[in-house]
Design a protein around this motif. Sequence first.
Motif, mmCIF file in Angstrom:
data_model
loop_
_atom_site.group_PDB
_atom_site.id
_atom_site.type_symbol
_atom_site.label_atom_id
_atom_site.label_comp_id
_atom_site.label_asym_id
_atom_site.label_seq_id
_atom_site.Cartn_x
_atom_site.Cartn_y
_atom_site.Cartn_z
ATOM 1 N N ASP A 33 0.841 -1.205 0.000
ATOM 2 C CA ASP A 33 0.000 0.000 0.000
ATOM 3 C C ASP A 33 0.870 1.247 0.000
ATOM 4 O O ASP A 33 0.668 2.178 -0.789
ATOM 5 N N ILE A 34 1.846 1.278 0.920
ATOM 6 C CA ILE A 34 2.701 2.459 1.075
ATOM 7 C C ILE A 34 3.513 2.710 -0.195
ATOM 8 O O ILE A 34 3.572 3.828 -0.712
ATOM 9 N N ALA A 35 4.137 1.647 -0.713
ATOM 10 C CA ALA A 35 4.932 1.792 -1.935
ATOM 11 C C ALA A 35 4.058 2.230 -3.105
ATOM 12 O O ALA A 35 4.455 3.073 -3.918
ATOM 13 N N GLY A 36 2.848 1.682 -3.181
ATOM 14 C CA GLY A 36 1.937 2.064 -4.261
ATOM 15 C C GLY A 36 1.528 3.520 -4.175
ATOM 16 O O GLY A 36 1.465 4.230 -5.184
ATOM 17 N N ILE A 37 1.270 4.001 -2.961
ATOM 18 C CA ILE A 37 0.873 5.403 -2.760
ATOM 19 C C ILE A 37 2.002 6.349 -3.140
ATOM 20 O O ILE A 37 1.798 7.339 -3.859
ATOM 21 N N PHE A 38 3.209 6.048 -2.690
ATOM 22 C CA PHE A 38 4.318 7.000 -2.877
ATOM 23 C C PHE A 38 5.040 6.832 -4.215
ATOM 24 O O PHE A 38 6.031 7.521 -4.470
ATOM 25 N N THR A 39 4.530 5.946 -5.067
ATOM 26 C CA THR A 39 5.053 5.862 -6.443
ATOM 27 C C THR A 39 3.957 6.146 -7.464
ATOM 28 O O THR A 39 4.151 5.953 -8.660
ATOM 29 N N GLY A 40 2.795 6.591 -6.998
ATOM 30 C CA GLY A 40 1.724 6.995 -7.896
ATOM 31 C C GLY A 40 0.903 5.878 -8.489
ATOM 32 O O GLY A 40 0.090 6.113 -9.395
ATOM 33 N N VAL A 41 1.067 4.656 -7.982
ATOM 34 C CA VAL A 41 0.299 3.519 -8.498
ATOM 35 C C VAL A 41 -1.098 3.488 -7.878
ATOM 36 O O VAL A 41 -2.090 3.217 -8.545
ATOM 37 N N ILE A 42 -1.174 3.755 -6.575
ATOM 38 C CA ILE A 42 -2.459 3.814 -5.870
ATOM 39 C C ILE A 42 -2.803 5.282 -5.680
ATOM 40 O O ILE A 42 -2.061 6.025 -5.030
ATOM 41 N N THR A 43 -3.935 5.707 -6.237
ATOM 42 C CA THR A 43 -4.253 7.134 -6.258
ATOM 43 C C THR A 43 -5.546 7.492 -5.536
ATOM 44 O O THR A 43 -5.834 8.682 -5.362
ATOM 45 N N TYR A 142 8.163 10.541 14.000
ATOM 46 C CA TYR A 142 6.960 10.373 14.812
ATOM 47 C C TYR A 142 6.661 11.616 15.660
ATOM 48 O O TYR A 142 5.504 11.978 15.889
ATOM 49 N N SER A 143 7.712 12.294 16.112
ATOM 50 C CA SER A 143 7.518 13.446 16.998
ATOM 51 C C SER A 143 6.668 14.531 16.342
ATOM 52 O O SER A 143 5.894 15.220 17.021
ATOM 53 N N TYR A 144 6.773 14.683 15.021
ATOM 54 C CA TYR A 144 6.012 15.733 14.337
ATOM 55 C C TYR A 144 4.531 15.400 14.288
ATOM 56 O O TYR A 144 3.678 16.289 14.402
ATOM 57 N N ALA A 145 4.205 14.112 14.122
ATOM 58 C CA ALA A 145 2.799 13.709 14.161
ATOM 59 C C ALA A 145 2.234 13.911 15.566
ATOM 60 O O ALA A 145 1.105 14.372 15.736
ATOM 61 N N LEU A 146 3.013 13.574 16.586
ATOM 62 C CA LEU A 146 2.554 13.748 17.958
ATOM 63 C C LEU A 146 2.293 15.218 18.267
ATOM 64 O O LEU A 146 1.296 15.561 18.898
ATOM 65 N N GLU A 147 3.188 16.086 17.793
ATOM 66 C CA GLU A 147 3.038 17.521 18.065
ATOM 67 C C GLU A 147 1.782 18.095 17.429
ATOM 68 O O GLU A 147 1.130 18.966 18.000
ATOM 69 N N THR A 148 1.435 17.605 16.234
ATOM 70 C CA THR A 148 0.265 18.148 15.540
ATOM 71 C C THR A 148 -1.022 17.440 15.939
ATOM 72 O O THR A 148 -2.109 17.899 15.590
ATOM 73 N N GLY A 149 -0.905 16.319 16.657
ATOM 74 C CA GLY A 149 -2.092 15.593 17.076
ATOM 75 C C GLY A 149 -2.738 14.788 15.971
ATOM 76 O O GLY A 149 -3.917 14.420 16.068
ATOM 77 N N PHE A 150 -1.964 14.479 14.925
ATOM 78 C CA PHE A 150 -2.513 13.695 13.816
ATOM 79 C C PHE A 150 -2.073 12.240 13.922
ATOM 80 O O PHE A 150 -0.992 11.935 14.424
ATOM 81 N N PRO A 151 -2.912 11.323 13.431
ATOM 82 C CA PRO A 151 -2.580 9.904 13.546
ATOM 83 C C PRO A 151 -1.520 9.493 12.528
ATOM 84 O O PRO A 151 -1.296 10.174 11.523
ATOM 85 N N VAL A 152 -0.886 8.360 12.799
ATOM 86 C CA VAL A 152 0.024 7.732 11.844
ATOM 87 C C VAL A 152 -0.494 6.333 11.545
ATOM 88 O O VAL A 152 -1.178 5.723 12.366
ATOM 89 N N ALA A 153 -0.187 5.839 10.363
ATOM 90 C CA ALA A 153 -0.678 4.529 9.952
ATOM 91 C C ALA A 153 -0.013 3.417 10.750
ATOM 92 O O ALA A 153 1.177 3.504 11.087
ATOM 93 N N LYS A 154 -0.780 2.383 11.038
ATOM 94 C CA LYS A 154 -0.212 1.143 11.542
ATOM 95 C C LYS A 154 0.293 0.364 10.327
ATOM 96 O O LYS A 154 -0.439 0.178 9.354
ATOM 97 N N VAL A 155 1.540 -0.076 10.394
ATOM 98 C CA VAL A 155 2.182 -0.693 9.228
ATOM 99 C C VAL A 155 2.332 -2.195 9.445
ATOM 100 O O VAL A 155 2.745 -2.647 10.519
ATOM 101 N N LEU A 156 2.004 -2.958 8.421
ATOM 102 C CA LEU A 156 2.085 -4.414 8.485
ATOM 103 C C LEU A 156 3.546 -4.856 8.537
ATOM 104 O O LEU A 156 4.357 -4.467 7.689
ATOM 105 N N ASN A 157 3.885 -5.674 9.535
ATOM 106 C CA ASN A 157 5.270 -6.156 9.632
ATOM 107 C C ASN A 157 5.400 -7.580 9.106
ATOM 108 O O ASN A 157 4.410 -8.206 8.680
#
Length: 275
Positions: A33-43, A142-157
Amino acid sequence: YAYMPDTAGGTTFMYNLHIGTQRVTNLRLSGADIAGIFTGVITKWNDPQIARDNPDLRLPAITITPVVRSDGSGSTAEFTQWMIATEGSYWTAFCQKVGRSPCTQTSAYPTPPGITGQPGDLGVAGYVSQAQADGAIGYVEYSYALETGFPVAKVLNAAGYYTEPTAGHVAVSLLKAQINMDKSSPLYLTQNLSQVYTDPDPRTYELSGYSYMILPTDTSTGLTTAKGYTLGAFGGYLLCQGQQQVDALGYSAVPINLVEAGYAQLQKIPGNQEP
C-alpha cells in the motif's frame, strides 16, 4: 571521523483522512500500500488494495495526496532503502517513470505531478495537517505527528501484525540492526537494516532506524585532548542517561547493541576517558 548511533526512531506515515465528518484514526497499511501510494500507483483512498487491509472502514473515493520531503533528508534515504528492500518492483517502475538512473536509494525524493514536496519534517507535517488537505499522507519522524495531534498509519510487519512506531516497537526492531564493519566500504560504520525489515518478532515496526553523531578520531582538525575528554563524556551521557528522555518526544532509546557500538566509537576520540 566515526559514526556513533545516537537517537532511534521510526519513519511514520502521518495522514489526514475523513469518512464523512469523522476523522480516521485507525488506518492500516501494508508495505505494498505504502509503496503504491508514494510511487503513484495507488491514487484513491478506496483502492481495493487498501480496502483489504481495512475491512472495518468504508474509505472515501477521494484522491490521495502523497507528501514527500523536497529537501535532502535521512528520512527519505531510509524510506527509499526500505522500499527497495521490501517492495522493489514499485521503486524500479517509479525510477523508469521519472527517469531516475541508477535506480538506487536516494535522500532527494522525485516529485512528478501527483506527488507534493515540502521542506523539512515541519513542512510535510504542516501540509498534511491543514484543514483543506483531506486525503493527504506524508512521511515524518513520529515526533512531528505527535506535536500536531494527527494519527500515523499502523504498518504491516513481517510477522503479519499492524504496528505503530512506539518507542518499544522501534527498540525491539533495532535489536536486529547490524553495523557495517568493512573498513574498505564507503558505508563503513553505517547501519544495515535488512534484518530489521524481515524480523519475525510480532512487536517490530519495520521502518525503524537511527541517526548518528559524527565524532572526530584524530587531532588534525583542531580537536584537543581536553575537548576530546568533554566530547567523550557527553557521548557517554547521551548513550545512557540521555536516552531516558527521548521516548516522550516521539523517539526511542537505542537498544543495548547500539549502545555498545556507540561506546566502541567513543574509544576513538583522543583524550576520552569513557570506559
